[in-house]
Design an enzyme around this catalytic site. Structure first.
Site, PDB file in Angstrom:
ATOM      1  N   ASP A 225       0.829  -1.522   0.183  1.00  0.00           N
ATOM      2  CA  ASP A 225       0.053   0.458   0.266  1.00  0.00           C
ATOM      3  C   ASP A 225       0.663   1.438   0.576  1.00  0.00           C
ATOM      4  O   ASP A 225       1.789   1.194  -0.412  1.00  0.00           O
ATOM      5  CB  ASP A 225      -0.857   0.008   1.231  1.00  0.00           C
ATOM      6  CG  ASP A 225      -2.060   0.514   0.861  1.00  0.00           C
ATOM      7  OD1 ASP A 225      -2.429   2.373   0.713  1.00  0.00           O
ATOM      8  OD2 ASP A 225      -3.116   0.022   0.950  1.00  0.00           O
ATOM      9  N   HIS A 248       1.612   2.301  -3.230  1.00  0.00           N
ATOM     10  CA  HIS A 248       1.187   2.805  -3.827  1.00  0.00           C
ATOM     11  C   HIS A 248       1.335   4.288  -3.261  1.00  0.00           C
ATOM     12  O   HIS A 248       1.191   5.242  -3.618  1.00  0.00           O
ATOM     13  CB  HIS A 248       0.000   2.655  -3.148  1.00  0.00           C
ATOM     14  CG  HIS A 248      -1.080   1.236  -3.522  1.00  0.00           C
ATOM     15  ND1 HIS A 248      -1.995   0.607  -3.073  1.00  0.00           N
ATOM     16  CD2 HIS A 248      -0.853   0.315  -3.934  1.00  0.00           C
ATOM     17  CE1 HIS A 248      -2.361  -0.168  -3.489  1.00  0.00           C
ATOM     18  NE2 HIS A 248      -1.394  -0.415  -3.767  1.00  0.00           N
TER      19      HIS A 248
END
Ligand code: NAG
Ligand code: NAG
Ligand code: NAG
Ligand code: NAG
Ligand code: NAG
Length: 406
Positions: A225, A248
């Site tokens: 993430d 991310h």
């Protein structure tokens, strides 16, 4: 205890440690080695209670105590290192071994594995690893799909601390975030590593909320993430020399989901490399926010993006749950004074600069300067997309800026 047994106790303590700590006694600048408090360090016995005994002794020490977790393997359940402590100087926690999180989820009552809270002048250091052993828990994580999910334990949570330094350590495979910072003043993290597979859910590197004066420097994140996510209520955050990927990207947000949220003011992200990530630098806020807040005075500068899908992105219609969001209401997060400068590299999608601001609270004071992001798809060039924003531009600009219809 008889005199003989006291003597034997002292002798054994002396032979085990250079600066022996005796339980119940407060020593100044003592060293408290968990092995002297009954930790087995075999990677199989539950060492939680032994480590907490050593912590409690160190926490009662008035000087500059050091809690030592040596280079062996310690299996533990949830550990709460809670102050206030008596240290007048720096409280050092040195971890050189591997700390392994129990995989038995029913042991975790709170939302964290290891918590440090209400302490001043804490220093967490060493070459050790915090291994969340998250592999078995990841399939149970419903948070990417549902707002009603049960949150799995964060590996390391730091809350209500003043003057903290974290360095050297590695975080591996957390069940949820690697590190969460909550309501801290003056927090410095440097030379750490956080690693988890690309597809592990919610394994943010460092997520922070409600902090003032945070520095995150010289560290590497390879995770599933956001590498770093700067949430609500943060002031004066400086992020420098970070490698991120997979992951991310580095993000502000998500903001505007809950009514208690506060403003974000003052963020610099500089000298960071994002490689093979989903996003580069991103600001995201929820639609239909229950609160009006602002995020302002934010600079992203000297960023290299390589093979990144969304290199520069503002997304004020953030809603990961496609079924449960109200898109008739705008985000009420006001973004202003935001600079993207000297951002170079390659994009895997054509839209390299995507600024989707709120219809109700348009972005103000957005600047783009010296951007050169080229498309590495089969053909064509990168493009820009904008809504509810009228940026100012200077220097080299690839992709070409949005044409704003007036
Ligand atoms: C997991 O922890 C719970 C709560 O302490 C305990 O009752 C249970 O026996 C443990 N399960 C295993 C497999 O150790
Ligand atoms: C941290 O500083 C704040 C503000 O000075 C103070 O209120 C708080 O008690 C301090 N916390 C600790 C753990 O010392
Ligand atoms: C980012 O990449 C550049 C160019 O390859 C390199 O000079 C720089 O040291 C890298 N930064 C980090 C934080 O590794
Ligand atoms: C902008 O943020 C920086 C810290 O990053 C801070 O020093 C400065 O005072 C802030 N400026 C304003 C106008 O708030
Ligand atoms: C922009 O980047 C491309 C690809 O890296 C490079 O070939 C080009 O020279 C750069 N443009 C400028 C003006 O620096």
């Amino acid at each position: 205890m008889s005199f003989i047994s006291i003597f034997i106790f002292l002798l054994s303590t002396f032979t085990l440690s250079v600066f022996p700590a005796i339980e119940g006694q407060t020593t100044s600048s003592g060293t408290y080695n968990v092995d002297n408090y009954g930790a087995k360090g075999d990677g199989q016995s539950d060492d939680s209670q032994a480590i907490l005994r050593a912590w409690n002794a160190a926490c009662r020490s008035a000087g500059s105590p050091t809690l030592v977790i040596s280079s062996r393997k310690y299996l533990v359940g949830p550990l709460q290192f809670e102050g206030p402590c008596s240290n007048t100087g720096v409280f050092t926690v040195r971890v050189d071994g591997a700390i392994l999180a129990s995989t038995n989820l029913s042991l975790y009552e709170g939302d964290e594995w290891i918590l440090f809270s209400h302490i001043s002048n804490l220093k967490l250091t060493g070459s050790g690893t915090f291994d969340g052993q998250g592999e078995a828990a990841w399939p149970l994580d419903q948070c990417p799909f549902s707002s009603q999910c049960k949150v799995l334990p964060v590996s390391l949570k730091f809350a209500y601390l003043n003057n903290t330094e974290v360095e050297g350590i590695t975080s591996l495979n957390p069940k949820f975030f690697h590190i969460a910072l909550l309501n801290n003043n003056n927090f410095k993290v440097h030379n750490i590593k956080a690693t988890a597979p690309k597809d592990s859910p919610n394994t943010d590197g460092i997520h922070l909320e409600g902090c003032t004066g945070v520095k995150i420097l010289d560290s590497s994140f390879a995770t599933g993430d956001d590498c770093v996510s700067v949430g609500q209520g943060n002031t004066d955050v400086y992020i420098s020399n970070i490698n991120c990927g997979p992951g991310h990207g580095i993000s502000v947000g998500s903001l505007g989901r809950y009514a208690y949220e506060k403003d974000v003011n003052g963020l610099v992200v500089t000298g960071c490399n994002l490689t093979n990530t989903l996003n580069g630098v991103r600001i995201k806020s929820w639609q239909a926010s229950p609160v009006t807040i602002s995020a302002r005075n934010i600079t992203f500068v000297h960023i290299i993006v390589e093979n990144v899908a969304n290199p520069i992105i503002i997304d004020q219609k953030y809603c990961p749950f496609k079924t449960s969001c109200d898109d008739s209401e705008p985000s009420r997060v006001k973004l202003s004074d935001i600079t993207f400068s000297n951002i170079m590299g390659t994009s895997t999608s054509p839209v390299a600069v995507n600024l989707q601001c709120s219809a109700g609270f348009p972005c103000e004071g957005i600047k783009l300067q010296n951007i050169n992001i080229t498309y590495i798809g089969d053909e064509g060039a990168t493009t820009s997309a904008c809504a509810h924003v009228n940026p100012s531009y200077s220097g080299l600009l690839v992709p070409v800026p949005c044409v704003i219809k007036s």
